[in-house]
Design an enzyme around this catalytic site. Structure first.
Site, PDB file in Angstrom:
ATOM      1  N   ARG B  15       0.831  -1.195   0.000  1.00 56.87           N
ATOM      2  CA  ARG B  15       0.000   0.000   0.000  1.00 56.87           C
ATOM      3  C   ARG B  15       0.876   1.260   0.000  1.00 56.87           C
ATOM      4  O   ARG B  15       1.149   1.817  -1.052  1.00 56.87           O
ATOM      5  CB  ARG B  15      -0.957  -0.040   1.218  1.00 56.87           C
ATOM      6  CG  ARG B  15      -2.160   0.893   1.064  1.00 56.87           C
ATOM      7  CD  ARG B  15      -1.906   2.341   1.459  1.00 56.87           C
ATOM      8  NE  ARG B  15      -1.491   2.482   2.858  1.00 56.87           N
ATOM      9  CZ  ARG B  15      -1.046   3.623   3.366  1.00 56.87           C
ATOM     10  NH1 ARG B  15      -0.938   4.699   2.605  1.00 56.87           N
ATOM     11  NH2 ARG B  15      -0.651   3.696   4.626  1.00 56.87           N
ATOM     12  N   ASP B  16       1.363   1.670   1.150  1.00 55.45           N
ATOM     13  CA  ASP B  16       2.123   2.920   1.210  1.00 55.45           C
ATOM     14  C   ASP B  16       3.401   2.836   0.372  1.00 55.45           C
ATOM     15  O   ASP B  16       3.892   3.838  -0.138  1.00 55.45           O
ATOM     16  CB  ASP B  16       2.470   3.265   2.662  1.00 55.45           C
ATOM     17  CG  ASP B  16       2.849   4.739   2.837  1.00 55.45           C
ATOM     18  OD1 ASP B  16       2.501   5.541   1.956  1.00 55.45           O
ATOM     19  OD2 ASP B  16       3.485   5.086   3.850  1.00 55.45           O
ATOM     20  N   HIS B 207       4.092   4.771  12.494  1.00 58.27           N
ATOM     21  CA  HIS B 207       4.302   4.657  11.047  1.00 58.27           C
ATOM     22  C   HIS B 207       5.386   5.679  10.709  1.00 58.27           C
ATOM     23  O   HIS B 207       5.144   6.873  10.733  1.00 58.27           O
ATOM     24  CB  HIS B 207       2.985   4.963  10.337  1.00 58.27           C
ATOM     25  CG  HIS B 207       3.085   4.993   8.850  1.00 58.27           C
ATOM     26  ND1 HIS B 207       2.605   3.979   8.042  1.00 58.27           N
ATOM     27  CD2 HIS B 207       3.603   5.916   8.000  1.00 58.27           C
ATOM     28  CE1 HIS B 207       2.821   4.275   6.773  1.00 58.27           C
ATOM     29  NE2 HIS B 207       3.420   5.452   6.719  1.00 58.27           N
ATOM     30  N   HIS B 209       8.854   7.175   8.480  1.00 65.94           N
ATOM     31  CA  HIS B 209       9.569   7.271   7.204  1.00 65.94           C
ATOM     32  C   HIS B 209      11.023   7.637   7.472  1.00 65.94           C
ATOM     33  O   HIS B 209      11.332   8.318   8.446  1.00 65.94           O
ATOM     34  CB  HIS B 209       8.902   8.319   6.313  1.00 65.94           C
ATOM     35  CG  HIS B 209       7.633   7.817   5.703  1.00 65.94           C
ATOM     36  ND1 HIS B 209       7.547   7.398   4.398  1.00 65.94           N
ATOM     37  CD2 HIS B 209       6.411   7.621   6.233  1.00 65.94           C
ATOM     38  CE1 HIS B 209       6.314   6.983   4.148  1.00 65.94           C
ATOM     39  NE2 HIS B 209       5.591   7.108   5.241  1.00 65.94           N
ATOM     40  N   CYS B 240       3.745   9.278   0.705  1.00 63.31           N
ATOM     41  CA  CYS B 240       2.407   9.778   0.381  1.00 63.31           C
ATOM     42  C   CYS B 240       2.446  10.654  -0.868  1.00 63.31           C
ATOM     43  O   CYS B 240       3.227  11.593  -0.935  1.00 63.31           O
ATOM     44  CB  CYS B 240       1.883  10.597   1.564  1.00 63.31           C
ATOM     45  SG  CYS B 240       0.346  11.457   1.230  1.00 63.31           S
ATOM     46  N   ASN B 249       9.283   4.634   3.388  1.00 55.64           N
ATOM     47  CA  ASN B 249       8.975   4.105   4.706  1.00 55.64           C
ATOM     48  C   ASN B 249      10.227   3.492   5.311  1.00 55.64           C
ATOM     49  O   ASN B 249      11.152   3.089   4.606  1.00 55.64           O
ATOM     50  CB  ASN B 249       7.942   2.964   4.576  1.00 55.64           C
ATOM     51  CG  ASN B 249       6.553   3.463   4.264  1.00 55.64           C
ATOM     52  OD1 ASN B 249       5.789   3.787   5.141  1.00 55.64           O
ATOM     53  ND2 ASN B 249       6.239   3.531   2.977  1.00 55.64           N
TER      54      ASN B 249
END
Lengths: 308, 308
Positions: B15-16, B207, B209, B240, B249
């Site tokens: 996903r990300d 979460h 990065h 994002c 990430n």
């Protein structure tokens, strides 16, 4: 997090940084870099090493570089030395601080300086006597303190026993080097806590590589154990030519940026430091491992795009 | 270092990770990646998002991917949802856990989902009611919890106030996202200590990065504050699309490797994980940010070169 409010950075790009680069920088280029570092108020610079020019041709102009830079009032200029001959060159030139490097791993020491660890330790005693006579400060770096690419894990007992002997012989600073970036934060914290507990007054340093991404985490772990001096290299370049798998040192601008964001003083100004990093990139003609040089500081703001 | 002995990894590369990649992977390619992750015993996978395909075309095949993978007994499959419509899609498909993401920075939230933060919070209440009726677990991710590329620093009071409301409305997990890698370890430690102190029984996640190199240091800082669940992405890819300056990430294999070296369990096997990373590199046709994928594990040994 119970961390010291200030940290000493020892900038090693001119030595450990450049020694793994294919491109050999000239004295004039290195001096330009030094001036940029000076402009960022860096206080400690390892500028080169007095090793055989055939072994590390990137360092062959270290003498000339030192003569060109001249004595500095506000910057401590440090040279790596592999033996007594290196100390003699330092004395002749007027270098006031040397970093004697040898490896806890006997296999790596044989590869690096063609001696056993035992003989290198004996060498330290002679070097210390000689340097005391010439008012030269002697630091010692223990390479492969957290692991060796040939031997694997290094026992803490071995590191502690060597540390005892270095302190008995009055090493000014003892720096533990993670030569090929094998250390993890828990390991750093555990070993550094032990040496700090045994020798609370001794000046210790950490020399870390970011080979497996743990560089900044290891810095914080070291600080939590009471270590407040770190070798770092502008741009995150570098590594040992005689240690397979060696890659970049932990990056000066990434460390200084992190510490500044945490409210911890390094005496170094980040904006001129980023200019120095930019010059290094130009001189080497390649992208550097540094994160902050690419992303900018955490305080960087972007304009808001037009809304639909 | 007083850390938990086990950590939960939520793998977000599908996903990300992929949503910032130019190359759009097919369902078959994504499924292949999922199988490699499954093979490494990963327990939590955010596999896609139910957003408008025009907004994030990389995620347009998320429904098909879920149908192709099918229900899994040992892996929790999580989908990002931006609104109630996303929750409805999840219910229709039989997705059992959703991650509702909105941003504490009003400016970023407007860019990301074209709503105010206030409206997104109201949306959560509707989503939670809907999901409770359909037995879907609802996690919430608070984007820009540690800073916003448009607004700069985000006040802790704002984060804490939003957290209160989410917990009042029974969010299963509240994850604090450092969307553009602005957080430093001290900041992570401070804020996470506050939320853990206020809500010791609540499940929290981080979460992170690695935009400014602090990713792994921030993980350790989070763990020291009692956080034991982390979103990470295979290869260290991602970011994002509506946050300028966003980069990768924090990297799953680098995190798992570090924790394993520290004796901390993640349930994930590092060798098959490195195989998954290798596949991802092939699928994307580019070098990934991961360190351990390039350098190998800390335990890697090299042969000793022949002595002279």
């Amino acid at each position: 997090m119970n961390l010291s409010k200030s940290v000493t950075i020892n900038e090693v790009a001119l030595r450990d940084g450049l020694q793994l680069e294919e491109k050999i920088l000239t004295v004039a280029e290195k001096k330009l870099l030094f001036e940029k570092l000076e402009n960022a108020s860096i206080l400690n610079v390892e500028f080169g090493s007095f090793v055989h020019p055939k072994a590390v041709p990137q360092m062959a102009n270290s003498k000339e570089l030192f003569m060109d830079i001249g004595q500095k009032e506000h910057v401590t200029l440090i040279s790596l030395i592999p033996n007594l001959k290196g100390a003699q060159i330092a004395a002749e030139l007027g270098v006031k601080e040397v970093n004697y490097v040898f490896s806890i791993s006997n296999t790596h020491n044989e590869q690096n300086v063609r001696k056993s660890t035992e003989r290198s330790l004996e060498g330290f005693k002679d070097i210390k006597l000689y340097c005391d006579l010439h008012n030269i400060v002697v630091d010692v770096t223990l390479a492969t303190s957290f692991g060796c690419p040939f031997e694997g894990k290094i026992s803490e007992e071995k590191v502690l026993a060597l540390t005892d002997q270095l302190i008995e012989n009055e090493a000014h600073i003892v720096t533990f080097a993670d030569t090929t970036g094998m250390a993890n934060p828990e390991q750093i914290y555990r070993l550094m806590s032990k040496v700090k507990q045994k020798y609370p007054q001794q000046l210790f340093g950490l020399h870390l590589h970011n080979t497996r991404g743990m560089g900044l985490a290891n810095i914080i772990a070291g600080m939590q154990a009471g270590i407040n001096r770190f070798d770092t290299a502008l741009g995150g370049i570098g590594g040992c030519p005689f240690a397979p798998g060696a890659t970049g040192n932990v990056c000066t601008e990434d460390v200084v940026h992190m510490l500044e964001e945490m409210g911890i003083q390094t005496n170094i100004q980040i904006d001129p430091l980023l200019e120095a990093s930019h010059l290094l990139k130009q001189l080497l003609g390649q992208q550097l491992p540094s994160y902050v040089a690419k992303a900018g500081k955490s305080t960087r703001k972007y304009p808001v795009p037009n809304q639909a």
